[in-house]
Design a protein around this motif. Structure first.
Motif, short mmCIF file in Angstrom:
data_model
loop_
_atom_site.label_atom_id
_atom_site.label_comp_id
_atom_site.label_asym_id
_atom_site.label_seq_id
_atom_site.Cartn_x
_atom_site.Cartn_y
_atom_site.Cartn_z
N PRO A 17 57.77 70.45 94.78
CA PRO A 17 56.99 71.11 93.73
C PRO A 17 57.80 72.25 93.13
N ASN A 18 57.60 72.50 91.85
CA ASN A 18 58.43 73.48 91.15
C ASN A 18 57.60 74.69 90.73
N ALA A 19 58.09 75.87 91.12
CA ALA A 19 57.41 77.14 90.86
C ALA A 19 58.11 77.90 89.75
N TRP A 20 57.47 78.95 89.27
CA TRP A 20 58.04 79.74 88.17
C TRP A 20 58.04 81.24 88.45
N ASP A 21 57.39 81.67 89.53
CA ASP A 21 57.41 83.08 89.91
C ASP A 21 57.16 83.16 91.41
N PHE A 22 57.13 84.39 91.94
CA PHE A 22 56.99 84.52 93.39
C PHE A 22 55.65 83.98 93.87
N SER A 24 53.57 81.72 92.67
CA SER A 24 53.45 80.26 92.66
C SER A 24 54.28 79.64 93.78
N ALA A 25 55.48 80.17 94.01
CA ALA A 25 56.33 79.64 95.08
C ALA A 25 55.73 79.95 96.45
N ALA A 26 55.21 81.16 96.62
CA ALA A 26 54.61 81.53 97.90
C ALA A 26 53.39 80.67 98.20
N ALA A 27 52.60 80.37 97.19
CA ALA A 27 51.42 79.53 97.38
C ALA A 27 51.82 78.12 97.82
N LEU A 28 52.90 77.60 97.24
CA LEU A 28 53.36 76.26 97.62
C LEU A 28 53.93 76.26 99.03
N ALA A 29 54.69 77.30 99.37
CA ALA A 29 55.22 77.40 100.72
C ALA A 29 54.09 77.51 101.74
N GLU A 34 58.04 71.80 102.61
CA GLU A 34 59.29 72.23 103.26
C GLU A 34 60.33 72.71 102.27
N ALA A 35 60.19 72.35 101.02
CA ALA A 35 61.13 72.80 99.99
C ALA A 35 60.36 73.08 98.72
N VAL A 36 60.81 74.08 97.98
CA VAL A 36 60.21 74.46 96.70
C VAL A 36 61.34 74.67 95.71
N GLY A 37 61.19 74.11 94.52
CA GLY A 37 62.18 74.30 93.47
C GLY A 37 61.65 75.25 92.41
N THR A 38 62.51 75.59 91.47
CA THR A 38 62.05 76.33 90.29
C THR A 38 62.07 75.41 89.09
N THR A 39 61.22 75.68 88.13
CA THR A 39 61.18 74.95 86.88
C THR A 39 61.78 75.82 85.79
N SER A 40 62.83 75.34 85.16
CA SER A 40 63.49 76.17 84.15
C SER A 40 62.57 76.47 82.98
N LEU A 41 61.71 75.51 82.62
CA LEU A 41 60.77 75.78 81.53
C LEU A 41 59.82 76.91 81.92
N GLY A 217 58.75 69.21 88.23
CA GLY A 217 59.24 69.81 86.99
C GLY A 217 58.29 70.87 86.46
N SER A 218 57.99 70.79 85.19
CA SER A 218 57.12 71.81 84.57
C SER A 218 55.63 71.49 84.72
N LEU A 219 55.29 70.39 85.40
CA LEU A 219 53.90 69.94 85.48
C LEU A 219 52.97 71.03 86.00
N LEU A 220 53.34 71.68 87.10
CA LEU A 220 52.44 72.69 87.70
C LEU A 220 52.30 73.91 86.79
N TYR A 221 53.38 74.29 86.13
CA TYR A 221 53.31 75.42 85.19
C TYR A 221 52.38 75.07 84.03
N ARG A 222 52.52 73.87 83.49
CA ARG A 222 51.66 73.47 82.37
C ARG A 222 50.21 73.34 82.80
N ALA A 223 50.00 72.87 84.03
CA ALA A 223 48.64 72.78 84.56
C ALA A 223 48.03 74.17 84.71
N SER A 224 48.85 75.13 85.13
CA SER A 224 48.37 76.51 85.27
C SER A 224 47.95 77.09 83.93
N LEU A 225 48.78 76.87 82.90
CA LEU A 225 48.42 77.36 81.57
C LEU A 225 47.16 76.67 81.05
N GLY A 226 47.03 75.38 81.36
CA GLY A 226 45.83 74.66 80.94
C GLY A 226 44.59 75.22 81.60
#
Length: 260
Positions: A17-22, A24-29, A34-41, A217-226
């Protein structure tokens, strides 16, 4: 082989899953990923910057520094490397590795809709691996993503060059047809990473095709904005607020548990 490298060779795909700030990444962890990526978008948009323009170097480094404390392998999207000089990219990757970051994505697509010369990205990959041999380098090739002609042939050719240069895996976003994904798995001598597409194969189906890693990718970020806009509209229009939202205290606890 590190635990993160080994996660690309399991019986099931590594879901990244891809995070965009602390937060979102902490929530996924905290969910146990076991692994979290960042989304450049998401990283770029959160900073008021366009994606894939090479403008988020400092933002990306600051975010990586914050995420390094999380109990998960962290991999960072560095777009095209934030430098045209292979050694410049390697120097940036080295700063990430020194923080404890497990991997990076480096892409060959450019903001003008073209692909960089494959020899150039191969040089970049080689420079990064010489300087950071334990860093998982995921070489992204964008023929499908950019809608170019003959994407399968282009992707296979570039994947071979990047793996020969030392890449640990290959990311082919935009490849969604099962036949194409199967051909990529068969033709790439290394772990294949694809981008999850809600309208196409499920995670289990991608695993059956032989995919090693699946990114959101950017799916979780876009879902958050939605969710943000729908909730704001509900307040404005006097409608019911969605249930199950985290509380103020839960978010405070999520952050505070990682403070020194």
């Amino acid at each position: 082989m590190s635990d993160f490298h080994a996660a690309h060779h399991g019986d099931e795909p590594l879901l990244l899953p891809n995070a965009w700030d602390f937060a979102s990444a902490a929530a996924l962890a905290a969910m146990g990923f076991e692994a979290v990526g960042t989304t450049s978008l998401g990283v770029a948009a959160a900073a008021g910057l366009p994606d894939a323009a090479g403008l988020t170097r400092d933002v990306t480094l600051a975010l990586a520094r914050a995420l390094a404390v999380l109990p998960a392998h962290i991999t960072v999207d560095i777009e095209g490397g934030f430098s045209e000089a292979p050694e410049g990219v390697a120097a940036f990757a080295s700063r990430l590795a020194d923080l404890g970051i497990a991997g990076v994505n480096i892409e060959d697509g450019r903001s003008d809709g073209t692909l960089t010369d494959p020899g150039h990205l191969a040089e970049v990959v080689s420079a990064v691996k010489r300087r950071c041999p334990d860093l998982f380098v995921n070489a992204r090739t964008d023929a499908y993503w950019l809608g170019l002609d003959e994407p399968l042939e282009r992707s296979l050719e570039r994947a071979e060059r990047y793996l020969h240069a030392g890449a640990d895996g290959v990311f082919v976003p935009g490849a969604v047809a099962a036949a194409d994904i199967a051909a990529l798995v068969d033709g790439i001598d290394g772990p294949l990473n694809v981008l999850f597409s809600p309208a196409h194969s499920s995670l289990a189906e991608l695993g059956d095709l032989g995919v090693a890693r699946v990114s959101t990718g950017s799916l979780l970020y876009r879902a958050s904005l939605g969710s943000l806009t729908r909730t704001a509209a509900a307040v404005r229009d006097g409608e019911s607020i969605p249930s199950g939202l985290p509380t103020y205290g839960e978010i405070q606890d999520l952050i505070e548990r990682h403070q020194d």
